[in-house]
Design a protein around this motif. Sequence first.
Motif, PDB file in Angstrom:
ATOM      1  N   SER A 134       3.640   8.218   5.277  1.00  0.00           N
ATOM      2  CA  SER A 134       3.844   7.059   6.147  1.00  0.00           C
ATOM      3  C   SER A 134       4.334   7.462   7.530  1.00  0.00           C
ATOM      4  O   SER A 134       4.678   6.591   8.346  1.00  0.00           O
TER       5      SER A 134
ATOM      6  N   GLN B  75      11.829  -5.586   1.166  1.00  0.00           N
ATOM      7  CA  GLN B  75      11.031  -6.788   1.389  1.00  0.00           C
ATOM      8  C   GLN B  75      11.313  -7.801   0.290  1.00  0.00           C
ATOM      9  O   GLN B  75      11.651  -7.451  -0.844  1.00  0.00           O
ATOM     10  N   TYR B  76      11.158  -9.068   0.660  1.00  0.00           N
ATOM     11  CA  TYR B  76      11.346 -10.153  -0.312  1.00  0.00           C
ATOM     12  C   TYR B  76      10.113 -10.282  -1.188  1.00  0.00           C
ATOM     13  O   TYR B  76       8.983 -10.200  -0.706  1.00  0.00           O
TER      14      TYR B  76
ATOM     15  N   ALA C 295       7.440   2.087   5.188  1.00  0.00           N
ATOM     16  CA  ALA C 295       7.897   1.306   6.341  1.00  0.00           C
ATOM     17  C   ALA C 295       7.978  -0.189   6.057  1.00  0.00           C
ATOM     18  O   ALA C 295       8.362  -0.955   6.941  1.00  0.00           O
ATOM     19  N   ARG C 296       7.620  -0.611   4.850  1.00  0.00           N
ATOM     20  CA  ARG C 296       7.576  -2.050   4.552  1.00  0.00           C
ATOM     21  C   ARG C 296       8.665  -2.504   3.577  1.00  0.00           C
ATOM     22  O   ARG C 296       8.628  -3.636   3.087  1.00  0.00           O
TER      23      ARG C 296
ATOM     24  N   VAL D 239       8.434   0.740  11.410  1.00  0.00           N
ATOM     25  CA  VAL D 239       9.069  -0.134  10.428  1.00  0.00           C
ATOM     26  C   VAL D 239       8.442  -1.525  10.513  1.00  0.00           C
ATOM     27  O   VAL D 239       8.344  -2.112  11.590  1.00  0.00           O
ATOM     28  N   GLY D 240       7.989  -2.017   9.376  1.00  0.00           N
ATOM     29  CA  GLY D 240       7.331  -3.317   9.345  1.00  0.00           C
ATOM     30  C   GLY D 240       5.896  -3.277   9.825  1.00  0.00           C
ATOM     31  O   GLY D 240       5.231  -4.314   9.883  1.00  0.00           O
ATOM     32  N   GLY D 241       5.396  -2.086  10.148  1.00  0.00           N
ATOM     33  CA  GLY D 241       4.044  -1.964  10.687  1.00  0.00           C
ATOM     34  C   GLY D 241       2.984  -2.209   9.633  1.00  0.00           C
ATOM     35  O   GLY D 241       3.203  -2.001   8.444  1.00  0.00           O
ATOM     36  N   VAL D 242       1.830  -2.655  10.088  1.00  0.00           N
ATOM     37  CA  VAL D 242       0.708  -2.930   9.200  1.00  0.00           C
ATOM     38  C   VAL D 242      -0.391  -1.916   9.475  1.00  0.00           C
ATOM     39  O   VAL D 242      -0.835  -1.752  10.612  1.00  0.00           O
TER      40      VAL D 242
END
Length: 286
Positions: A150, A104-105, A100-101, A155-158
């Motif tokens: 996952s 990413q840059y 979900a991460r 999405v983007g979750g921590v």
Amino acid sequence: MFCRTTSLVLVLLIPFGVGCQVEQRPPARAASPVPSGFTIPADSLIPSGVEGISIRRGRALVLNTRDSLPDHVGNKLRCTSCHLDGGVRRDAMPLIGVYARFPQYRTRSNIVERMEDRVNDCFLRSMNGRPLDVEGADMRDMVAWFGWISRGVPVGGVVPGVGMPQVEPLEPDPASGARLYGESCARCHGAAGEGTVIAPPVWGDSSYNIGAGMARLRTLAAFLRTNMPYDLPGSLTDQQAYDLAAYVNGQPRPDLAGKERDWPAGNPPPDVAYPTKASPARQAPR
């Protein structure tokens, strides 16, 4: 070709093995088998058919990377040498939620990376090997497994316990680290860091190369502080973790061709021990 740091430090992490002994202290952080608030989907929920076969094979590749992909692993490590307990232990770079991460840059490449890019980065650096075909079955199956564990992470979750707790920078004493290694770590990882049947190599041609994340002083110190010894995590002091990290990463290990192109924007972390084209005159890290 081997590289050795020119200072006290260098640039997968590796578990410092079952059975290592150190002076016992109250653990600084409570260990947990998985990040809190998250449940790994049961095997009984893995779908049947092609999808389930892919998920199960992806897990097998993560657990048995070198044996399953010998043409792509150039040392004696596997994914779970760094991502402990099959990639689900909290504070040990768990793979839960990684699906979900991405994209990413990343500053090291100065581009937005896909998950496949990150996986191949580990093959090149931590496993000192060769990248997978991003469209091939091996990559597809590994990503399928990451996606499966996952499930439920937005999405983007921590996920609590992702990554590792950082340790404040300290001045390391490699001589102290050498003594501690000999007393507490050599029985599992070998006197020459060559690894044993119960723990992987931590330097030499069978370990991670100079471009791996674990070859950075602060990264390795954080990993050791939180996760080692494997059966007594949290028992090292911050200073012991830094001393051990400086000693281990001060030993010879494989070079990485093209490492000078890392951090092309000129923003390398302070604990990277090799110069880059964008920052050729930076000082050795402390």
